[in-house]
Structures are given as structure tokens and as C-alpha cells.
Design a protein around this motif. Structure first.
Motif, PDB file in Angstrom:
ATOM      1  N   ARG A   1     -14.685 -19.740 -57.914  1.00  9.76           N
ATOM      2  CA  ARG A   1     -13.655 -20.407 -58.718  1.00  9.76           C
ATOM      3  C   ARG A   1     -12.505 -20.976 -57.906  1.00  9.76           C
ATOM      4  N   ARG A   2     -12.191 -20.340 -56.772  1.00  4.73           N
ATOM      5  CA  ARG A   2     -11.012 -20.764 -56.015  1.00  4.73           C
ATOM      6  C   ARG A   2     -11.362 -21.315 -54.646  1.00  4.73           C
ATOM      7  N   ASN A   3     -12.644 -21.440 -54.345  1.00  3.10           N
ATOM      8  CA  ASN A   3     -13.112 -21.959 -53.051  1.00  3.10           C
ATOM      9  C   ASN A   3     -12.495 -21.207 -51.876  1.00  3.10           C
ATOM     10  N   ALA A   4     -12.556 -19.897 -51.949  1.00  4.70           N
ATOM     11  CA  ALA A   4     -12.009 -19.066 -50.876  1.00  4.70           C
ATOM     12  C   ALA A   4     -12.778 -19.298 -49.578  1.00  4.70           C
ATOM     13  N   VAL A   5     -12.073 -19.265 -48.473  1.00  5.39           N
ATOM     14  CA  VAL A   5     -12.677 -19.371 -47.153  1.00  5.39           C
ATOM     15  C   VAL A   5     -13.111 -17.964 -46.746  1.00  5.39           C
ATOM     16  N   VAL A   6     -14.396 -17.790 -46.453  1.00  9.49           N
ATOM     17  CA  VAL A   6     -14.933 -16.485 -46.085  1.00  9.49           C
ATOM     18  C   VAL A   6     -15.030 -16.411 -44.570  1.00  9.49           C
ATOM     19  N   VAL A   7     -14.361 -15.418 -43.994  1.00  8.81           N
ATOM     20  CA  VAL A   7     -14.344 -15.239 -42.542  1.00  8.81           C
ATOM     21  C   VAL A   7     -14.996 -13.901 -42.223  1.00  8.81           C
ATOM     22  N   ASP A   8     -16.092 -13.952 -41.480  1.00  5.66           N
ATOM     23  CA  ASP A   8     -16.804 -12.748 -41.064  1.00  5.66           C
ATOM     24  C   ASP A   8     -16.291 -12.345 -39.688  1.00  5.66           C
ATOM     25  N   LEU A   9     -15.732 -11.153 -39.591  1.00  5.75           N
ATOM     26  CA  LEU A   9     -15.091 -10.681 -38.363  1.00  5.75           C
ATOM     27  C   LEU A   9     -16.021  -9.905 -37.441  1.00  5.75           C
ATOM     28  N   ARG A  10     -17.259  -9.764 -37.813  1.00  7.51           N
ATOM     29  CA  ARG A  10     -18.196  -8.991 -36.995  1.00  7.51           C
ATOM     30  C   ARG A  10     -18.640  -9.797 -35.780  1.00  7.51           C
ATOM     31  N   SER A  11     -19.288  -9.127 -34.867  1.00  5.99           N
ATOM     32  CA  SER A  11     -19.796  -9.808 -33.675  1.00  5.99           C
ATOM     33  C   SER A  11     -20.873 -10.812 -34.081  1.00  5.99           C
ATOM     34  N   THR A  12     -21.194 -11.725 -33.179  1.00  3.10           N
ATOM     35  CA  THR A  12     -22.199 -12.743 -33.492  1.00  3.10           C
ATOM     36  C   THR A  12     -23.572 -12.116 -33.735  1.00  3.10           C
ATOM     37  N   ASP A  13     -23.867 -11.006 -33.056  1.00  6.05           N
ATOM     38  CA  ASP A  13     -25.137 -10.315 -33.297  1.00  6.05           C
ATOM     39  C   ASP A  13     -25.195  -9.747 -34.713  1.00  6.05           C
ATOM     40  N   GLU A  14     -24.112  -9.103 -35.127  1.00  3.83           N
ATOM     41  CA  GLU A  14     -24.058  -8.553 -36.477  1.00  3.83           C
ATOM     42  C   GLU A  14     -24.111  -9.673 -37.519  1.00  3.83           C
ATOM     43  N   PHE A  15     -23.416 -10.770 -37.246  1.00  3.73           N
ATOM     44  CA  PHE A  15     -23.388 -11.919 -38.151  1.00  3.73           C
ATOM     45  C   PHE A  15     -24.783 -12.493 -38.341  1.00  3.73           C
ATOM     46  N   SER A  16     -25.552 -12.590 -37.256  1.00  7.21           N
ATOM     47  CA  SER A  16     -26.893 -13.177 -37.341  1.00  7.21           C
ATOM     48  C   SER A  16     -27.872 -12.300 -38.119  1.00  7.21           C
ATOM     49  N   LYS A  17     -27.581 -11.006 -38.259  1.00 10.95           N
ATOM     50  CA  LYS A  17     -28.454 -10.105 -39.011  1.00 10.95           C
ATOM     51  C   LYS A  17     -28.285 -10.258 -40.519  1.00 10.95           C
ATOM     52  N   GLY A  18     -27.189 -10.895 -40.933  1.00  9.73           N
ATOM     53  CA  GLY A  18     -26.949 -11.117 -42.351  1.00  9.73           C
ATOM     54  C   GLY A  18     -25.472 -11.233 -42.642  1.00  9.73           C
ATOM     55  N   HIS A  19     -25.110 -12.239 -43.449  1.00 10.29           N
ATOM     56  CA  HIS A  19     -23.704 -12.474 -43.770  1.00 10.29           C
ATOM     57  C   HIS A  19     -23.587 -13.073 -45.154  1.00 10.29           C
TER      58      HIS A  19
ATOM     59  N   ILE B   1     -19.364  -5.589 -45.653  1.00 17.69           N
ATOM     60  CA  ILE B   1     -20.697  -6.115 -45.960  1.00 17.69           C
ATOM     61  C   ILE B   1     -21.595  -5.016 -46.539  1.00 17.69           C
ATOM     62  N   GLU B   2     -21.328  -3.768 -46.175  1.00 20.04           N
ATOM     63  CA  GLU B   2     -22.119  -2.665 -46.718  1.00 20.04           C
ATOM     64  C   GLU B   2     -21.937  -2.559 -48.227  1.00 20.04           C
ATOM     65  N   ALA B   3     -20.702  -2.662 -48.701  1.00 11.03           N
ATOM     66  CA  ALA B   3     -20.434  -2.608 -50.138  1.00 11.03           C
ATOM     67  C   ALA B   3     -21.005  -3.844 -50.833  1.00 11.03           C
ATOM     68  N   TRP B   4     -20.963  -4.978 -50.147  1.00  7.81           N
ATOM     69  CA  TRP B   4     -21.510  -6.227 -50.697  1.00  7.81           C
ATOM     70  C   TRP B   4     -23.007  -6.067 -50.956  1.00  7.81           C
ATOM     71  N   GLN B   5     -23.721  -5.530 -49.988  1.00  8.24           N
ATOM     72  CA  GLN B   5     -25.170  -5.347 -50.119  1.00  8.24           C
ATOM     73  C   GLN B   5     -25.494  -4.253 -51.151  1.00  8.24           C
ATOM     74  N   THR B   6     -24.696  -3.198 -51.182  1.00 10.73           N
ATOM     75  CA  THR B   6     -24.895  -2.128 -52.162  1.00 10.73           C
ATOM     76  C   THR B   6     -24.737  -2.661 -53.582  1.00 10.73           C
ATOM     77  N   ALA B   7     -23.842  -3.628 -53.765  1.00 14.39           N
ATOM     78  CA  ALA B   7     -23.632  -4.234 -55.077  1.00 14.39           C
ATOM     79  C   ALA B   7     -24.745  -5.225 -55.448  1.00 14.39           C
ATOM     80  N   GLY B   8     -25.680  -5.446 -54.534  1.00 12.51           N
ATOM     81  CA  GLY B   8     -26.812  -6.338 -54.805  1.00 12.51           C
ATOM     82  C   GLY B   8     -26.481  -7.802 -54.652  1.00 12.51           C
ATOM     83  N   MET B   9     -25.432  -8.116 -53.910  1.00 16.29           N
ATOM     84  CA  MET B   9     -25.023  -9.497 -53.706  1.00 16.29           C
ATOM     85  C   MET B   9     -25.876 -10.133 -52.604  1.00 16.29           C
ATOM     86  N   PRO B  10     -26.007 -11.466 -52.616  1.00 18.49           N
ATOM     87  CA  PRO B  10     -26.881 -12.136 -51.649  1.00 18.49           C
ATOM     88  C   PRO B  10     -26.320 -12.135 -50.228  1.00 18.49           C
ATOM     89  N   VAL B  11     -27.239 -12.050 -49.280  1.00 20.47           N
ATOM     90  CA  VAL B  11     -26.912 -12.116 -47.857  1.00 20.47           C
ATOM     91  C   VAL B  11     -27.793 -13.187 -47.235  1.00 20.47           C
TER      92      VAL B  11
END
Length: 135
Positions: free
Chosen positions: A46-64, A123-133
Motif C-alpha cells: 500500500r505504501r511502496n515501502a523500500v525493503v532493505v535486507d541487511l544480511r550478507s550477500t550469501d544469506e541474501f542469495s539463499k532467500g529474501h 526473515i525467520e519470522a517472515w518464513q514462519t508466517a508463510g510469506m513468500p521468499v
């Protein structure tokens, strides 16, 4: 005054006060602007929030999160000005468990961003909630 002289009444009052404090404790201790996975989804859609992933590039490539930008926490201070062109747009910070995001919230607030939020539980809570990665 006889009400307060009865020890049973004083014990019941103490129990009521302690249980009230325990119920309010999570709200009292919540620092910053943490949002749940459902609230984050609404903010993104609804608000076009900018999502910034602070994890390392390796962690980011595994799912974000979809549409997330990778800005490792270690480089955030240097790249804070590049996070978003519009500093009044909401920024959602994501890490693995939420710890780095809370620290990064202060960095972006000091850089002039008006609305900075952290994803509670990361991201752990995001995945637990069944949200897409996205991988």
C-alpha cells in the motif's frame, strides 16, 4: 481502612498489579518501530515501502523478501544516502532475526529517513508466517 488491613486483600492487589505489569511488559520494552510480517506486507503493497535486507550477500542469495535490496549491515553507514531517493518514503529493514535491523534503524534515522521500520523476528519470522521468499 479495614480493607487494607486484611493481608488477603493486599495479596490480591499485589497479584493484580504484577499481572498487569507482566501483560504490559512487551509493549513497554518494544523499542523502535517493529512491524509484524502482515503489517510489513501491507506497508510494501500500500505504501511502496523500500525493503532493505541487511544480511550478507550469501544469506541474501539463499532467500529474501520480494523486491528487497541487499545492503549488508557492515556497509550501511557508507550507503545510507543511497537506500532511497525519497527520504520520506517508508523503509523496512530486514535481517535474519531482527537484531541487526534494530541497530540499523538508528543509522538510517540519523541519515534523515523519516519512517524506518524493522521486521520483527527478521526473515525467520517472515518464513514462519508463510510469506513468500525469492531466491
Amino acid at each position: 481502612m479495614s480493607f487494607f488491613s486484611n493481608y488477603l486483600n493486599i495479596a490480591l492487589i499485589a497479584i493484580a498489579v504484577v499481572s498487569g505489569v507482566m501483560l504490559a511488559w512487551p509493549t513497554i520494552m518494544r523499542r523502535g518501530h517493529g512491524v509484524s510480517a502482515a503489517d510489513a506486507t501491507q506497508m510494501i503493497n500500500r505504501r511502496n515501502a523500500v525493503v532493505v535486507d541487511l544480511r550478507s550477500t550469501d544469506e541474501f542469495s539463499k532467500g529474501h523478501l520480494p523486491q528487497a535490496r541487499s545492503v549488508p549491515f557492515e556497509t550501511l553507514s557508507e550507503k545510507a544516502a543511497q537506500v532511497s531517493k525519497n527520504k520520506s518514503a517508508p523503509v523496512l529493514l530486514v535481517c535474519q532475526t531482527g537484531q541487526r535491523a534494530r541497530k540499523a534503524e538508528q543509522v538510517l534515522t540519523e541519515a534523515g529517513y523519516a519512517e524506518v521500520y524493522t521486521l520483527q523476528g527478521g526473515i525467520e519470522a517472515w518464513q514462519t508466517a508463510g510469506m513468500p521468499v525469492v531466491k
